[in-house]
Every structure is written in C-alpha cells, then in structure tokens.
Design a protein around this motif. Structure first.
Motif, PDB file in Angstrom:
ATOM      1  N   SER A  11      31.680  81.718  43.876  1.00 54.39           N
ATOM      2  CA  SER A  11      32.971  81.039  43.781  1.00 54.39           C
ATOM      3  C   SER A  11      33.018  79.739  44.577  1.00 54.39           C
ATOM      4  CB  SER A  11      34.081  81.976  44.237  1.00 54.39           C
ATOM      5  OG  SER A  11      33.797  82.437  45.546  1.00 54.39           O
ATOM      6  N   MET A  12      32.195  79.631  45.631  1.00 56.39           N
ATOM      7  CA  MET A  12      32.247  78.421  46.456  1.00 56.39           C
ATOM      8  C   MET A  12      31.257  77.345  45.999  1.00 56.39           C
ATOM      9  SD  MET A  12      34.521  78.195  48.801  1.00 56.39           S
ATOM     10  CE  MET A  12      33.918  77.066  50.055  1.00 56.39           C
ATOM     11  N   LEU A  13      30.437  77.666  45.022  1.00 55.88           N
ATOM     12  CA  LEU A  13      29.372  76.724  44.648  1.00 55.88           C
ATOM     13  C   LEU A  13      29.883  75.347  44.203  1.00 55.88           C
ATOM     14  CD1 LEU A  13      26.375  76.091  44.353  1.00 55.88           C
ATOM     15  CD2 LEU A  13      26.407  77.217  42.116  1.00 55.88           C
ATOM     16  N   PRO A  14      30.865  75.281  43.280  1.00 57.80           N
ATOM     17  CA  PRO A  14      31.312  73.937  42.874  1.00 57.80           C
ATOM     18  C   PRO A  14      31.858  73.121  44.038  1.00 57.80           C
ATOM     19  CG  PRO A  14      32.149  75.620  41.385  1.00 57.80           C
ATOM     20  CD  PRO A  14      31.569  76.347  42.564  1.00 57.80           C
ATOM     21  N   HIS A  15      32.629  73.776  44.903  1.00 62.92           N
ATOM     22  CA  HIS A  15      33.217  73.056  46.028  1.00 62.92           C
ATOM     23  C   HIS A  15      32.149  72.599  47.021  1.00 62.92           C
ATOM     24  CE1 HIS A  15      36.216  71.776  48.860  1.00 62.92           C
ATOM     25  NE2 HIS A  15      35.665  72.520  49.799  1.00 62.92           N
ATOM     26  N   LEU A  16      31.221  73.496  47.354  1.00 59.36           N
ATOM     27  CA  LEU A  16      30.181  73.129  48.316  1.00 59.36           C
ATOM     28  C   LEU A  16      29.251  72.054  47.741  1.00 59.36           C
ATOM     29  CD1 LEU A  16      29.877  74.332  51.227  1.00 59.36           C
ATOM     30  CD2 LEU A  16      27.698  75.212  50.424  1.00 59.36           C
ATOM     31  N   ALA A  17      28.998  72.132  46.433  1.00 61.67           N
ATOM     32  CA  ALA A  17      28.172  71.114  45.789  1.00 61.67           C
ATOM     33  C   ALA A  17      28.839  69.743  45.891  1.00 61.67           C
ATOM     34  CB  ALA A  17      27.925  71.486  44.319  1.00 61.67           C
ATOM     35  N   ASP A  18      30.167  69.715  45.711  1.00 61.82           N
ATOM     36  CA  ASP A  18      30.924  68.466  45.856  1.00 61.82           C
ATOM     37  C   ASP A  18      30.834  67.934  47.273  1.00 61.82           C
ATOM     38  OD1 ASP A  18      31.848  67.854  43.382  1.00 61.82           O
ATOM     39  OD2 ASP A  18      33.825  68.776  43.637  1.00 61.82           O
ATOM     40  N   LEU A  19      30.976  68.847  48.223  1.00 62.34           N
ATOM     41  CA  LEU A  19      30.949  68.474  49.638  1.00 62.34           C
ATOM     42  C   LEU A  19      29.578  67.904  50.023  1.00 62.34           C
ATOM     43  CD1 LEU A  19      33.054  68.796  51.921  1.00 62.34           C
ATOM     44  CD2 LEU A  19      31.934  70.935  52.542  1.00 62.34           C
ATOM     45  N   VAL A  20      28.524  68.557  49.544  1.00 61.83           N
ATOM     46  CA  VAL A  20      27.165  68.100  49.847  1.00 61.83           C
ATOM     47  C   VAL A  20      26.898  66.765  49.145  1.00 61.83           C
ATOM     48  CG1 VAL A  20      24.715  68.617  49.482  1.00 61.83           C
ATOM     49  CG2 VAL A  20      26.237  70.388  50.365  1.00 61.83           C
ATOM     50  N   SER A  21      27.405  66.629  47.934  1.00 63.58           N
ATOM     51  CA  SER A  21      27.221  65.383  47.182  1.00 63.58           C
ATOM     52  C   SER A  21      27.883  64.208  47.908  1.00 63.58           C
ATOM     53  CB  SER A  21      27.827  65.556  45.786  1.00 63.58           C
ATOM     54  OG  SER A  21      27.355  64.576  44.909  1.00 63.58           O
ATOM     55  N   SER A  61      27.051  67.717  60.280  1.00 66.86           N
ATOM     56  CA  SER A  61      28.063  68.774  60.199  1.00 66.86           C
ATOM     57  C   SER A  61      28.344  69.391  61.566  1.00 66.86           C
ATOM     58  CB  SER A  61      27.626  69.863  59.216  1.00 66.86           C
ATOM     59  OG  SER A  61      26.707  70.753  59.815  1.00 66.86           O
ATOM     60  N   ASN A  62      27.501  69.088  62.551  1.00 69.59           N
ATOM     61  CA  ASN A  62      27.721  69.610  63.906  1.00 69.59           C
ATOM     62  C   ASN A  62      29.017  69.068  64.515  1.00 69.59           C
ATOM     63  OD1 ASN A  62      26.653  69.528  67.181  1.00 69.59           O
ATOM     64  ND2 ASN A  62      26.379  71.379  65.995  1.00 69.59           N
ATOM     65  N   GLN A  63      29.453  67.901  64.017  1.00 68.53           N
ATOM     66  CA  GLN A  63      30.688  67.320  64.547  1.00 68.53           C
ATOM     67  C   GLN A  63      31.906  68.181  64.211  1.00 68.53           C
ATOM     68  OE1 GLN A  63      29.987  63.367  62.861  1.00 68.53           O
ATOM     69  NE2 GLN A  63      30.026  62.535  64.928  1.00 68.53           N
ATOM     70  N   SER A  64      31.847  68.892  63.078  1.00 67.25           N
ATOM     71  CA  SER A  64      32.982  69.745  62.706  1.00 67.25           C
ATOM     72  C   SER A  64      32.754  71.204  63.114  1.00 67.25           C
ATOM     73  CB  SER A  64      33.240  69.658  61.200  1.00 67.25           C
ATOM     74  OG  SER A  64      32.146  70.179  60.482  1.00 67.25           O
ATOM     75  N   PHE A  65      31.542  71.514  63.573  1.00 65.48           N
ATOM     76  CA  PHE A  65      31.244  72.899  63.959  1.00 65.48           C
ATOM     77  C   PHE A  65      31.939  73.229  65.273  1.00 65.48           C
ATOM     78  CE2 PHE A  65      28.736  76.357  65.780  1.00 65.48           C
ATOM     79  CZ  PHE A  65      28.619  77.213  64.685  1.00 65.48           C
ATOM     80  N   THR A  71      32.715  78.288  62.995  1.00 65.56           N
ATOM     81  CA  THR A  71      32.977  77.756  61.660  1.00 65.56           C
ATOM     82  C   THR A  71      32.859  76.237  61.702  1.00 65.56           C
ATOM     83  OG1 THR A  71      35.347  77.444  62.046  1.00 65.56           O
ATOM     84  CG2 THR A  71      34.647  79.594  61.159  1.00 65.56           C
ATOM     85  N   TRP A  72      32.812  75.656  60.512  1.00 69.49           N
ATOM     86  CA  TRP A  72      32.906  74.209  60.402  1.00 69.49           C
ATOM     87  C   TRP A  72      34.371  73.936  60.072  1.00 69.49           C
ATOM     88  CZ3 TRP A  72      28.704  76.977  58.702  1.00 69.49           C
ATOM     89  CH2 TRP A  72      27.443  76.571  59.158  1.00 69.49           C
ATOM     90  N   THR A  73      35.094  73.371  61.022  1.00 68.64           N
ATOM     91  CA  THR A  73      36.523  73.137  60.817  1.00 68.64           C
ATOM     92  C   THR A  73      36.790  71.642  60.740  1.00 68.64           C
ATOM     93  OG1 THR A  73      37.042  75.175  62.012  1.00 68.64           O
ATOM     94  CG2 THR A  73      38.834  73.624  61.717  1.00 68.64           C
ATOM     95  N   CYS A  74      37.242  71.215  59.575  1.00 70.55           N
ATOM     96  CA  CYS A  74      37.478  69.788  59.342  1.00 70.55           C
ATOM     97  C   CYS A  74      38.975  69.538  59.366  1.00 70.55           C
ATOM     98  CB  CYS A  74      36.890  69.357  58.002  1.00 70.55           C
ATOM     99  SG  CYS A  74      35.197  69.931  57.744  1.00 70.55           S
ATOM    100  N   GLY A  75      39.468  69.093  60.490  1.00 71.96           N
ATOM    101  CA  GLY A  75      40.884  68.798  60.605  1.00 71.96           C
ATOM    102  C   GLY A  75      41.700  70.068  60.798  1.00 71.96           C
ATOM    103  N   SER A  76      42.336  70.522  59.766  1.00 69.49           N
ATOM    104  CA  SER A  76      43.178  71.704  59.894  1.00 69.49           C
ATOM    105  C   SER A  76      42.435  72.945  59.396  1.00 69.49           C
ATOM    106  CB  SER A  76      44.446  71.528  59.060  1.00 69.49           C
ATOM    107  OG  SER A  76      44.090  71.549  57.692  1.00 69.49           O
ATOM    108  N   ASN A  77      43.101  74.089  59.530  1.00 70.11           N
ATOM    109  CA  ASN A  77      42.485  75.332  59.073  1.00 70.11           C
ATOM    110  C   ASN A  77      42.356  75.406  57.548  1.00 70.11           C
ATOM    111  OD1 ASN A  77      42.175  76.127  61.665  1.00 70.11           O
ATOM    112  ND2 ASN A  77      43.661  77.800  61.613  1.00 70.11           N
TER     113      ASN A  77
END
Lengths: 213, 18
Positions: A11-21, A61-65, A71-77
């Motif tokens: 279920s997370m593949l499309p979203h993670l692929a976008d994020l990595v792209s 990604s360590n900046q958001s870790f 977890t990797w938290t980007c801004g809000s939860n």
C-alpha cells in the motif's frame, strides 16, 4: 525476514516511490552545486549519481529522523514515516534493521550542517563507483572535499564531539555501501514484478534500473 | 549489458533550475 514479504498489497509503494523520486531530483540538484562536478564528463556524472543516489537519500533522510520514536518525521505527524511504512513499500528488515541502526548512529554524531553537506558530497564523488572512467579526477575532487571536512572539524567542531569524528564519518560511508547493496537486492526483486514496477516512477526506474524493459 | 540512455538524468543535469 526477506522470504516472508507479503507482496500482495504494497500500500505504501506508490507514495514511497514518489518520495524517492522527488529525493533523487534533490540529489541531482545538490550534486550540480558541488565544485567540479559539472566539469566531469556527462557519463561520469551519470555513473556517480546512479550509484550514490540511494546512499545520499539515506544520508539526507537523517535530518528528519528522530531518536524519540525512531521514525522519519517531516514537519507534523501527518508526515511521519515508520519502519512499517517502508515494509509496506516492499522492503524487508534485512534492509530496515541496519538502516535504522545507521540513522541512530549518524544522528548521535550530532553533525554540523557543514559536515553533513560535505559528507553527502564526499559520498557522491567516490572514484570507485562502477562505470566511472576518469577515476583520478573524481578522486582529486573527493580528496579536496575530505581535506575541507578535516579542516572544518579541526577548526570549528569543539571537543569532545570532534574526537575521532572524521573516522566515524568515513565509517558511515562504509555502512552505506552495504545498505546500498541490500537495497539493490531488494529493489531488483521488487522491480522484477511488473505489477510493482508499474507503480514506480520513470526516474526511479532509470536510476535504480528497470528489469522489465 | 543492455544499452542505457539515461535520458531523464541527462535532462535533469542540463536543466538550469534543478
């Protein structure tokens, strides 16, 4: 374990692929700002980017870790990525266990932004990447960055944090090589299945490889 | 080894605002 990945609903593949792209584009933009990178032959620029992209993404990604909840938290939860989110994108603990360990270790180095940026640049300009033609030119650019990093640590990073810091940072580059290897293995397995490779982006397929075409 | 053209990477490397 790697043999028990449930590929049926990633279920997370499309979203993670976008994020990595998106992250790959950021890595390209960053590489272009490294002094000397643009002067390399186009083929060498491509070889360096293709082989280092996943490592630089893991570094940045360590900046958001966060050590609080691992977890990797980007801004809000609303933008919190857990280990389970990455498993739902097709990766197993064979990658995620050492990846989280890497993130924790890197976080604990408390790098200055200058050191973090230099480490990413040194990672990209590694002369021993597959396909690199002008290894001595890449090596000279990397050597220069390493010297700048060592000078920075000596002059600007107070003890005790600076103790063995350079050596610890270089060890992180070695850790990234094995993370890269495990990622490639798992990516290959995933991209071999058309129902999953069709959920990746053209840029991800080009950078990490397309087993189907 | 199959031929790779890396068209997107080339485009993004050439593009000024990336």
């Amino acid at each position: 374990s790697s043999v028990n990945i449930d590929f049926s609903h990633l279920s997370m593949l499309p979203h993670l692929a976008d994020l990595v792209s998106y992250s790959i584009q950021k890595v390209i933009g960053f590489a272009k700002m490294i002094p000397g990178f643009r002067n390399l032959a186009a083929e060498d620029q491509i070889a360096l980017l293709k082989s280092s992209a996943i490592e630089v993404i893991m570094l940045r990604s360590n900046q958001s870790f966060t050590l609080e909840d691992m977890t990797w938290t980007c801004g809000s939860n609303d933008f919190k990525y857990r280990i389970s989110d990455v498993t739902q994108a097709g990766h197993s603990m064979d990658l995620l266990e050492p990846l989280v360990k890497f993130q924790v270790g890197l976080k604990k180095l408390n790098l200055h932004e200058e050191e973090h940026v230099l480490l990413m640049a040194i990672c990209i300009l590694s002369p021993d990447r597959p396909g690199v033609q002008d290894t001595s030119l890449v090596e000279s650019l990397q050597d220069r960055l390493s010297e700048i990093l060592q000078t920075y640590i000596r002059c600007r990073h107070p003890p005790p944090g600076s103790r063995l810091l350079y050596a610890k940072m270089i060890q992180k580059l070695a850790d990234l090589r094995s993370l890269n290897e495990e990622h490639s293995k798992q990516y290959r397995c995933l991209s071999f299945q058309p129902e999953h490779s069709m959920q990746l982006t053209p840029l991800v397929l080009e950078v990490f490889g397309n087993e189907i075409s | 080894k199959k031929k790779e053209n890396n068209a997107l990477l080339r485009y993004l490397l050439d593009k000024d605002d990336v």
